[in-house]
Design a protein around this motif. Structure first.
Motif, PDB file in Angstrom:
ATOM      1  N   LYS A  37     -48.840 -63.405 -43.995  1.00 24.14           N
ATOM      2  CA  LYS A  37     -48.526 -64.827 -43.870  1.00 24.14           C
ATOM      3  C   LYS A  37     -49.690 -65.648 -44.426  1.00 24.14           C
ATOM      4  O   LYS A  37     -50.860 -65.319 -44.227  1.00 24.14           O
ATOM      5  N   THR A  97     -39.251 -60.305 -39.921  1.00 26.69           N
ATOM      6  CA  THR A  97     -39.733 -61.641 -39.556  1.00 26.69           C
ATOM      7  C   THR A  97     -39.145 -62.082 -38.219  1.00 26.69           C
ATOM      8  O   THR A  97     -39.852 -62.639 -37.356  1.00 26.69           O
ATOM      9  N   TYR A 122     -40.893 -60.246 -35.525  1.00 25.58           N
ATOM     10  CA  TYR A 122     -42.245 -60.796 -35.338  1.00 25.58           C
ATOM     11  C   TYR A 122     -42.196 -62.089 -34.522  1.00 25.58           C
ATOM     12  O   TYR A 122     -42.988 -62.293 -33.587  1.00 25.58           O
ATOM     13  N   CYS A 164     -49.502 -59.780 -40.791  1.00 21.98           N
ATOM     14  CA  CYS A 164     -48.913 -60.201 -39.509  1.00 21.98           C
ATOM     15  C   CYS A 164     -49.091 -59.063 -38.504  1.00 21.98           C
ATOM     16  O   CYS A 164     -48.481 -57.995 -38.650  1.00 21.98           O
TER      17      CYS A 164
END
Length: 733
Positions: free
Chosen positions: A513, A564, A567, A732
Motif C-alpha cells: 500500500k 484486500t 485485510y 500490508c
C-alpha cells in the motif's frame, strides 16, 4: 476491349465490321429462334435476336447503336419477303430504340460503367428496365402501330404488329421478356469473349486447366443435369408418358438449378440454364397442339420467366455474399489502425513458402511515447517506417504489423546478413516528429530464417523473435530457428509462464500500500500488487503482460480484491480504520458477472463499500463495452467510489468524463514529473483541475517526488498527492 479510338478511320472500320457481323448474326439467330405454328400463322416463343441486341448494348454501349440499327434493318428486309425498307426500319425502331433509350437513361443514372457485370452493381435496375420494361414497351408500340395502321399487319413481317388473336397476343407479349431474361447470359458471355481480351484470356486459361477446376460435386451435378434433360427428351417422344414432364421431370430440373446457382460458378450455371430452356422449347412441338395448348404455352413461359428472375436474384445474392466474405477476409488481413498487413496475412503468405526470412523491429520506447503523445502518434510512426521500407523493394519484400510496438519485415533469405544492418541504418535515418516536436525512437532487431513445416507455427515464431529482441543486449541479433539457443530460450519462457500460472493458482499475491495524502491531512492508500514466484517478487511490469497473454486478468483482479477485503476485515477486528483504492483492469470489467462476484466478496467479509475506491484505466474497452459500463454502474450504485487512473493519456479525454461518472481523477505521472519546467504539462494539469471542479471531482497527482512539485500542485488546485515525497509502498502486514 477491341474498341480503339485513336483515329476516325479506325472507328469507321470497326463500325463497318460490327455492322457486317451483326447482319449475319441477327439473320442466324432469327432462324434459330423457337416458334410454334398455328393453322395460319406462327408464334415466336424465344426470339433470340432480342437477347443478342441486349448483350451487345451491354458490352459495346454507344458504339453499337449505328451498326446494330443498320444490321437489324437489312436483316429484317432480307429475311421477310414481303418486307419493305420502310417496314423493316419501323420494326427496328420498335425493337432497338427502347433499348437505346434505356441504355442512355441507365448511363445518366449510374455513369459510363452502368453495364459492368450483369450480376454485379445495379443489377435490379437493369433487370427491370432492360429485361422487362423495354420488351413490353416494344410490344405495346407494335400493338399500337398495328391498331392504327392495319395495312402493316399483313404478311410475314406483319405478324409483329398483328393484334386480332387473343392467344397470340398473350404469348406475343411475353416472348421478348422471355428472350431477354432467359437467353441473355449466353449472348453476354459470347460478346465478352469476342470483344474483351482480358475475359478471353481468362476463359482460355480456365479451359486449358479444366481438369484442375472441376471437382467431383460439379461433375455429379452436371451428370444429373444431362440425365434429366435426356429423360425429358425421351418422355416428350412417348405418347404414354408425356404427362410426366410437368409432373416430375420439370420440377426436378428447377431444383437442380436452384442447387447449382448456390454451389457452382454463376456464369456457367446461368448459361446452362439458357441452353436447357432452349432444349425444352425445341421439344414442345413434339407433343403440344398450339391451338388447344396455348394456355399451357403461356403458363410455361410465365413459369420460366419468374424462375429466371428468381435464379438471377439468387445469383446476385450469392455474388454479394461472396464479395462480403472476400472483403471481410481482406479486412481480417489488415491492421485497422495502421492499414498494414497483420500476422494473419503473414501466416497466409507463409502457407505458400517452404522457408521465409523475417526481421522483427522492436521499437522499445514506442509505448511510452504513445502514452504521452497519444495512440495516433504511434500509428503514424509505424506508417512512416513501413513507407520508407517499402520504397526499397529490392531489400524488403513486405511489412507486417502485429498490433503492438513491433513491425515484421520480410527480407531476402540470401542477403539477410547485409540487409539487416542496412535496415538499422535506414531506421536511424528516418526523421520522426509529432506536432512539430522531434522524436527519437530506439530499435532492436531480431531476424531468422523460418522453415515452415506448418503455417500455423508462424505465430510462435514471431513470438520467439520478439523474445530474442527483448532479452538480448545486442541491437541486432540473428539466430536459426533450429538452434539449441532458441530451444533453450523457449523452454525458459515456458518455464516463466508455468511459474506465473502456478503462483496464480496458489494465490501467491502480495499486497503493498502507498499513501495518498490530502491537503486537509486525510490519508487513504492505493493497493499495489506483487506476485511471489518461487521466492522471487515480480512487479506488475513483469507479470501483467504474461497474465494478459494467458487471459488470467480477471482471476488476478479477483485474488487482489479478495485479499484486500480480508485485510480490511482483519483491520476492522483490530480497531484499525483505513480507506483503500484497488485497481481493476479493463479486461476484468468486461467479464459479465464481475460486479456481482466483487459484491459477494465484500459481503462475505463484511466490508463497507464506503471504505473502497476502484481505480480503472479509461480505456476504449471500458468506454465502448456494455458489460463494462453495466459492471461499473452496479459497483457505484452499491456505494463504491470510482477513480479514473492515468487520466490525460491513451484514450482519456474530457468528453468521456460524461460517460464515466467518476469521483476522482488521477493525473498521469508523465505530466507531474516536469511540471515545474514544462509549460505544456502545467497547462494540461490546470485544465484537468478546472474540469474536475466543474464536475465536483477530486484530483490526485501521481509521482510527486519533490517539494517544488507539491507546492505548485497545491497552487493549481490538486487536492491529493501520491509519490515518494509522501511515502513508498509498504507491505500490508
Amino acid at each position: 476491349m477491341l474498341i480503339k479510338k485513336e483515329t476516325p478511320h479506325y472507328t469507321l472500320f470497326f463500325i463497318v465490321i460490327i455492322f457486317l457481323f451483326n447482319t449475319v448474326a441477327i439473320h442466324f439467330f432469327r432462324k434459330m429462334s423457337v416458334s410454334i405454328s398455328f393453322t395460319d400463322y406462327s408464334v415466336y416463343i424465344a426470339y433470340l435476336p432480342y437477347a443478342y441486341i441486349c448483350a451487345q448494348l451491354y458490352i459495346l454501349k454507344r458504339i453499337a447503336y449505328l451498326p446494330l440499327c443498320l444490321a437489324y434493318v437489312f436483316s429484317s428486309w432480307g429475311d421477310y419477303h414481303d418486307a419493305s425498307l420502310a417496314t423493316a426500319t419501323l420494326l427496328t425502331c420498335c425493337i432497338v430504340l427502347p433499348l437505346i433509350l434505356s441504355g442512355e437513361c441507365l448511363q445518366h443514372m449510374y455513369g459510363v460503367k452502368w453495364s459492368c457485370g450483369y450480376l454485379r452493381k445495379h443489377s435490379a435496375a437493369r433487370l427491370i428496365i432492360i429485361s422487362l420494361v423495354c420488351p413490353l414497351a416494344s410490344k405495346l408500340i407494335m400493338i399500337a402501330i398495328g391498331k392504327s395502321l392495319p395495312s402493316l399487319t399483313q404478311g410475314d413481317i406483319g405478324i409483329y404488329f398483328a393484334t386480332e388473336k387473343y392467344h397470340f397476343n398473350i404469348i406475343n407479349l411475353m416472348h421478348l421478356p422471355f428472350s431477354a431474361l432467359v437467353f441473355f447470359p449466353v449472348f453476354y458471355n459470347l460478346h465478352k469473349f469476342v470483344f474483351q481480351k482480358g475475359f478471353r484470356s481468362k476463359s482460355l486459361v480456365i479451359f486449358q486447366n479444366v481438369a484442375k477446376h472441376i471437382d467431383r460435386k460439379i461433375m455429379l451435378w452436371f451428370s444429373a443435369l444431362i440425365l434429366v434433360n435426356t429423360l425429358y427428351f425421351a418422355l416428350s417422344q412417348s405418347v404414354s408418358y408425356r404427362h410426366y414432364f410437368t409432373g416430375a421431370v420439370y420440377p426436378l430440373l428447377l431444383l437442380l438449378f436452384v442447387y447449382g446457382i448456390q454451389k457452382h460458378a454463376l456464369p456457367l450455371v446461368m448459361m446452362l440454364w439458357s441452353l436447357t430452356v432452349y432444349a425444352l422449347l425445341l421439344c414442345l412441338g413434339d407433343y403440344l397442339t398450339p391451338s388447344s395448348d396455348a394456355h399451357f404455352i403461356a403458363s410455361f413461359m410465365s413459369v420460366i420467366i419468374v424462375f429466371s428472375i428468381a435464379l438471377q436474384y439468387l445469383a446476385v445474392t450469392k455474388r454479394n455474399y461472396q464479395g462480403a466474405i472476400s472483403r471481410l477476409k481482406c479486412i481480417n488481413l489488415i491492421n485497422s489502425s495502421t492499414g498494414l498487413r497483420n500476422v494473419r496475412a503473414l501466416a497466409q503468405h507463409c502457407h505458400q513458402q517452404s522457408s521465409i526470412t523475417l526481421c522483427l523491429i522492436e521499437i522499445t520506447n514506442l509505448y511510452l511515447l504513445g502514452k504521452y503523445y497519444g495512440p495516433a502518434m504511434a500509428v503514424q510512426a509505424k506508417q512512416r517506417i513501413a513507407q520508407h521500407l517499402m520504397s526499397e523493394p529490392d531489400l524488403f519484400h513486405a511489412v507486417y504489423d502485429p498490433d503492438n510496438n513491433q513491425l515484421i519485415v520480410q527480407i531476402d533469405e540470401n542477403r539477410a546478413g547485409e540487409v539487416v544492418p542496412q535496415l538499422k541504418i535506414i531506421l536511424r535515418s528516418i526523421n520522426f516528429s509529432w506536432n512539430d516536436t522531434p522524436l527519437n525512437y530506439n530499435f532492436r532487431l531480431a531476424w531468422s530464417v523460418f522453415h515452415l513445416p506448418k503455417a500455423r507455427d508462424i505465430n510462435s515464431f514471431v513470438h520467439h523473435l520478439s523474445f530474442m529482441a527483448k532479452n538480448s543486449d545486442k541491437i541486432i541479433i540473428g539466430f536459426n530457428d533450429t538452434d539449441p539457443e532458441l530451444s533453450s530460450n523457449i523452454s525458459h519462457l515456458q518455464g516463466i509462464l508455468g511459474m506465473i500460472n502456478n503462483a496464480l493458482f496458489n494465490k501467491n499475491v502480495l499486497l503493498y500500500k502507498q499513501p495518498i495524502h490530502g491537503v486537509n491531512g486525510d490519508v487513504y492508500f492505493e493497493i499495489l500488487s506483487r506476485l511471489n514466484v518461487e521466492d522471487r517478487i515480480l512487479t506488475p511490469d513483469v507479470f501483467l503482460p504474461v497474465i494478459t497473454e494467458i487471459n488470467c486478468t480477471t482471476l488476478f483482479d479477483l485474488i487482489v480484491i479478495e485479499k484486500t477485503a480480508k485485510y480490511l476485515h482483519r483491520n476492522k477486528r483490530n480497531g484499525i480504520s483505513e480507506k483503500l483504492s484497488i485497481n481493476i483492469m479493463p479486461a476484468s470489467l468486461n467479464t459479465p458477472d464481475i460486479a456481482q462476484r466483487i459484491l459477494d466478496i465484500f459481503a462475505d467479509y463484511g466490508v463497507a463499500a464506503e471504505t473502497v475506491i476502484f481505480e480503472i484505466t479509461e480505456d476504449e474497452a471500458v468506454i465502448d463495452s456494455e458489460n463494462a459500463t453495466s459492471n461499473i454502474r452496479r459497483l457505484t450504485s452499491a456505494g463504491f467510489k470510482l477513480a479514473i487512473d492515468d487520466f490525460g493519456v491513451r484514450h482519456s479525454n474530457f468528453e468521456r468524463l460524461s460517460i464515466l461518472r467518476a469521483d476522482i481523477l488521477k493525473i498521469d505521472g508523465l505530466f507531474i514529473k516536469n511540471i515545474t519546467t514544462d509549460a505544456v504539462s502545467r497547462k494540461i494539469v490546470e485544465s484537468i483541475c478546472n474540469i474536475a471542479k466543474l464536475k465536483n471531482m477530486s484530483v490526485v497527482a501521481e509521482y510527486v517526488e519533490t517539494s517544488e512539485q507539491y507546492d505548485y500542485l497545491c497552487e493549481t488546485g490538486v487536492e491529493y498527492f501520491q509519490g515518494y515525497y509522501f511515502g513508498k509502498p509498504e507491505l500490508c502486514s
